[in-house]
Design an enzyme around this catalytic site. Structure first.
Site, PDB file in Angstrom:
ATOM      1  N   HIS A  64     -66.537   1.003   1.132  1.00 40.72           N
ATOM      2  CA  HIS A  64     -67.822   0.633   0.541  1.00 40.72           C
ATOM      3  C   HIS A  64     -68.658   1.901   0.393  1.00 40.72           C
ATOM      4  O   HIS A  64     -69.141   2.195  -0.674  1.00 40.72           O
ATOM      5  CB  HIS A  64     -68.533  -0.435   1.386  1.00 40.72           C
ATOM      6  CG  HIS A  64     -69.857  -0.880   0.818  1.00 40.72           C
ATOM      7  ND1 HIS A  64     -70.496  -2.030   1.204  1.00 40.72           N
ATOM      8  CD2 HIS A  64     -70.671  -0.315  -0.106  1.00 40.72           C
ATOM      9  CE1 HIS A  64     -71.654  -2.155   0.529  1.00 40.72           C
ATOM     10  NE2 HIS A  64     -71.773  -1.132  -0.258  1.00 40.72           N
ATOM     11  N   GLU A 118     -73.126   4.526  -5.042  1.00 42.46           N
ATOM     12  CA  GLU A 118     -72.981   5.039  -3.666  1.00 42.46           C
ATOM     13  C   GLU A 118     -73.382   6.503  -3.588  1.00 42.46           C
ATOM     14  O   GLU A 118     -74.029   6.935  -2.634  1.00 42.46           O
ATOM     15  CB  GLU A 118     -71.548   4.821  -3.163  1.00 42.46           C
ATOM     16  CG  GLU A 118     -71.190   3.350  -2.974  1.00 42.46           C
ATOM     17  CD  GLU A 118     -72.090   2.637  -1.958  1.00 42.46           C
ATOM     18  OE1 GLU A 118     -72.303   3.152  -0.856  1.00 42.46           O
ATOM     19  OE2 GLU A 118     -72.590   1.536  -2.294  1.00 42.46           O
ATOM     20  N   HIS A 122     -76.689   7.091  -1.469  1.00 42.62           N
ATOM     21  CA  HIS A 122     -76.375   7.646  -0.144  1.00 42.62           C
ATOM     22  C   HIS A 122     -75.903   9.111  -0.196  1.00 42.62           C
ATOM     23  O   HIS A 122     -76.325   9.930   0.606  1.00 42.62           O
ATOM     24  CB  HIS A 122     -75.286   6.798   0.530  1.00 42.62           C
ATOM     25  CG  HIS A 122     -75.678   5.369   0.737  1.00 42.62           C
ATOM     26  ND1 HIS A 122     -76.549   4.977   1.715  1.00 42.62           N
ATOM     27  CD2 HIS A 122     -75.323   4.225   0.078  1.00 42.62           C
ATOM     28  CE1 HIS A 122     -76.718   3.651   1.676  1.00 42.62           C
ATOM     29  NE2 HIS A 122     -75.986   3.174   0.679  1.00 42.62           N
TER      30      HIS A 122
HETATM   31  P1  5GP Z   1     -77.499  -5.364   3.198  1.00 41.31           P
HETATM   32  O1  5GP Z   1     -78.945  -5.641   3.095  1.00 41.31           O
HETATM   33  O2  5GP Z   1     -76.644  -6.133   2.256  1.00 41.31           O
HETATM   34  O3  5GP Z   1     -76.964  -5.279   4.587  1.00 41.31           O
HETATM   35  O4  5GP Z   1     -77.349  -3.870   2.689  1.00 41.31           O
HETATM   36  C1  5GP Z   1     -77.630  -3.505   1.387  1.00 41.31           C
HETATM   37  C2  5GP Z   1     -77.419  -2.043   1.244  1.00 41.31           C
HETATM   38  O5  5GP Z   1     -78.395  -1.317   1.982  1.00 41.31           O
HETATM   39  C3  5GP Z   1     -76.087  -1.508   1.792  1.00 41.31           C
HETATM   40  O6  5GP Z   1     -75.032  -1.694   0.938  1.00 41.31           O
HETATM   41  C4  5GP Z   1     -76.433  -0.072   1.977  1.00 41.31           C
HETATM   42  O7  5GP Z   1     -76.463   0.600   0.750  1.00 41.31           O
HETATM   43  C5  5GP Z   1     -77.810  -0.151   2.535  1.00 41.31           C
HETATM   44  N1  5GP Z   1     -77.795  -0.292   4.007  1.00 41.31           N
HETATM   45  C6  5GP Z   1     -77.884  -1.444   4.732  1.00 41.31           C
HETATM   46  N2  5GP Z   1     -77.881  -1.186   6.042  1.00 41.31           N
HETATM   47  C7  5GP Z   1     -77.782   0.154   6.165  1.00 41.31           C
HETATM   48  C8  5GP Z   1     -77.764   1.031   7.284  1.00 41.31           C
HETATM   49  O8  5GP Z   1     -77.832   0.635   8.454  1.00 41.31           O
HETATM   50  N3  5GP Z   1     -77.657   2.346   7.010  1.00 41.31           N
HETATM   51  C9  5GP Z   1     -77.597   2.829   5.750  1.00 41.31           C
HETATM   52  N4  5GP Z   1     -77.493   4.155   5.598  1.00 41.31           N
HETATM   53  N5  5GP Z   1     -77.626   2.042   4.686  1.00 41.31           N
HETATM   54  C10 5GP Z   1     -77.728   0.721   4.874  1.00 41.31           C
HETATM   55  P1  5GP Z   2     -75.258  -1.107  -1.510  1.00 42.96           P
HETATM   56  O1  5GP Z   2     -75.118  -2.470  -1.009  1.00 42.96           O
HETATM   57  O2  5GP Z   2     -74.257  -0.092  -1.117  1.00 42.96           O
HETATM   58  O3  5GP Z   2     -76.632  -0.611  -1.756  1.00 42.96           O
HETATM   59  O4  5GP Z   2     -74.917  -1.420  -3.010  1.00 42.96           O
HETATM   60  C1  5GP Z   2     -73.779  -1.989  -3.435  1.00 42.96           C
HETATM   61  C2  5GP Z   2     -73.968  -2.008  -4.943  1.00 42.96           C
HETATM   62  O5  5GP Z   2     -72.729  -1.713  -5.544  1.00 42.96           O
HETATM   63  C3  5GP Z   2     -74.433  -3.350  -5.437  1.00 42.96           C
HETATM   64  O6  5GP Z   2     -75.281  -3.149  -6.543  1.00 42.96           O
HETATM   65  C4  5GP Z   2     -73.154  -4.004  -5.879  1.00 42.96           C
HETATM   66  O7  5GP Z   2     -73.327  -4.878  -6.944  1.00 42.96           O
HETATM   67  C5  5GP Z   2     -72.340  -2.802  -6.330  1.00 42.96           C
HETATM   68  N1  5GP Z   2     -70.912  -3.006  -6.092  1.00 42.96           N
HETATM   69  C6  5GP Z   2     -69.970  -2.813  -7.020  1.00 42.96           C
HETATM   70  N2  5GP Z   2     -68.764  -3.094  -6.515  1.00 42.96           N
HETATM   71  C7  5GP Z   2     -68.953  -3.465  -5.233  1.00 42.96           C
HETATM   72  C8  5GP Z   2     -68.065  -3.875  -4.203  1.00 42.96           C
HETATM   73  O8  5GP Z   2     -66.841  -3.954  -4.354  1.00 42.96           O
HETATM   74  N3  5GP Z   2     -68.626  -4.149  -3.003  1.00 42.96           N
HETATM   75  C9  5GP Z   2     -69.969  -4.071  -2.783  1.00 42.96           C
HETATM   76  N4  5GP Z   2     -70.427  -4.359  -1.574  1.00 42.96           N
HETATM   77  N5  5GP Z   2     -70.832  -3.705  -3.739  1.00 42.96           N
HETATM   78  C10 5GP Z   2     -70.327  -3.396  -4.953  1.00 42.96           C
END
Ligand code: 5GP
Ligand code: 5GP
Length: 229
Positions: A64, A118, A122
């Site tokens: 991811h 990503e 990040h």
């Molecule tokens: P979710 O709210 O679905 O857990 O996370 C959404 C997105 O926020 C993740 O895919 C990632 O990009 C970022 N994120 C969530 N939790 C963390 C964390 O603990 N550390 C970092 N660096 N990014 C996070």
């Molecule tokens: P994060 O949660 O890392 O901020 O963001 C994930 C982003 O990448 C979301 O906008 C999601 O739609 C996109 N994405 C594309 N492919 C994938 C996948 O295979 N897994 C996840 N978790 N996110 C994906």
């Protein structure tokens, strides 16, 4: 007198320099989360998924992201708009990325949009340590090195739709990688808690795994499903 003035200036400069450096480095991140996702658990939710344009990925954990983090649990994001994702800098890695970092979001894509997201969210926050090529190369290396599916199957934990104890999942990954993982769950279409993502921590120079300074929040059941893909 001039000499005295000069030495006072020099001494004051020497005194404030360390605090200037401390201030700038304390804003930098402390460690990385390396996060891998189980495709079966991304796809069997109410939202469902789309296979990449290159076809159904292997039944294996996929990357991811590699996320810089602070040890208080907060994290930086979108740090440098002047360094956009540039696939030409990682052309040697693209075929491995299609295999190891497949996108499952809809609509189907090649993966570039996922990798770009990503990197921009990040990766740009890790530029003090690694460049774009190193960001992706390090992630690919970590996936190979951690071999999560190997760790689980060795312990008799298979992606067969059965439930396994959270403890046995955590223990088998710790046994095999040497480090304690954080397990994130989500829910399948019927609401069962299942193994969704595995977090491992990496030191701030991206040279290897470490014990996590802090774990993310969230909760799994004590028994969780490991769906097939
Ligand atoms: P979710 O709210 O679905 O857990 O996370 C959404 C997105 O926020 C993740 O895919 C990632 O990009 C970022 N994120 C969530 N939790 C963390 C964390 O603990 N550390 C970092 N660096 N990014 C996070
Ligand atoms: P994060 O949660 O890392 O901020 O963001 C994930 C982003 O990448 C979301 O906008 C999601 O739609 C996109 N994405 C594309 N492919 C994938 C996948 O295979 N897994 C996840 N978790 N996110 C994906």
């Amino acid at each position: 007198m001039k000499l005295l003035h000069a030495s006072v200036c020099l001494i004051s400069l020497l005194l404030v320099l360390p605090s200037i450096f401390a201030a700038s480095s304390s804003k930098d991140f402390d460690f990385f989360y390396f996060v891998q996702q189980w495709p079966g658990s991304y796809c069997d939710t109410q939202k469902s998924c789309c296979y990449p344009t290159s076809g159904k990925p292997a039944a294996d954990f996929g990357i991811h992201g590699l996320w810089p983090n602070y040890k208080d649990g907060t994290y930086p994001s979108n740090c440098d708009a002047s360094k956009p994702f540039d696939s030409s800098t990682i052309s040697d890695l693209i075929s491995s990325m299609k295999r190891s970092w497949p996108t499952l979001a809809c609509p189907s894509g090649s993966g570039e949009a996922f990798w770009e997201h990503e990197w921009e969210k990040h990766g740009t926050c890790s530029e003090s340590v690694i460049n774009q090529h190193e960001y992706f190369q390090t992630s690919l290396k970590l996936k190979q090195q951690t071999n999560l599916l190997g760790a689980l199957t060795k312990a008799g934990i298979n992606p067969d739709g059965n439930s396994y104890s959270l403890e046995s999942i955590r223990d088998s990954i710790k046994e095999s990688t040497g480090f304690t993982p954080w397990i994130e769950c989500n829910r399948d279409g019927s609401g069962n808690s299942q193994l969704y993502q595995v977090y491992l921590c990496v030191d701030r120079s991206a040279s290897g795994l470490i014990e996590c300074p802090i774990f993310p929040r969230g909760k799994c059941g004590t028994e969780i499903e490991f769906p097939s893909f």
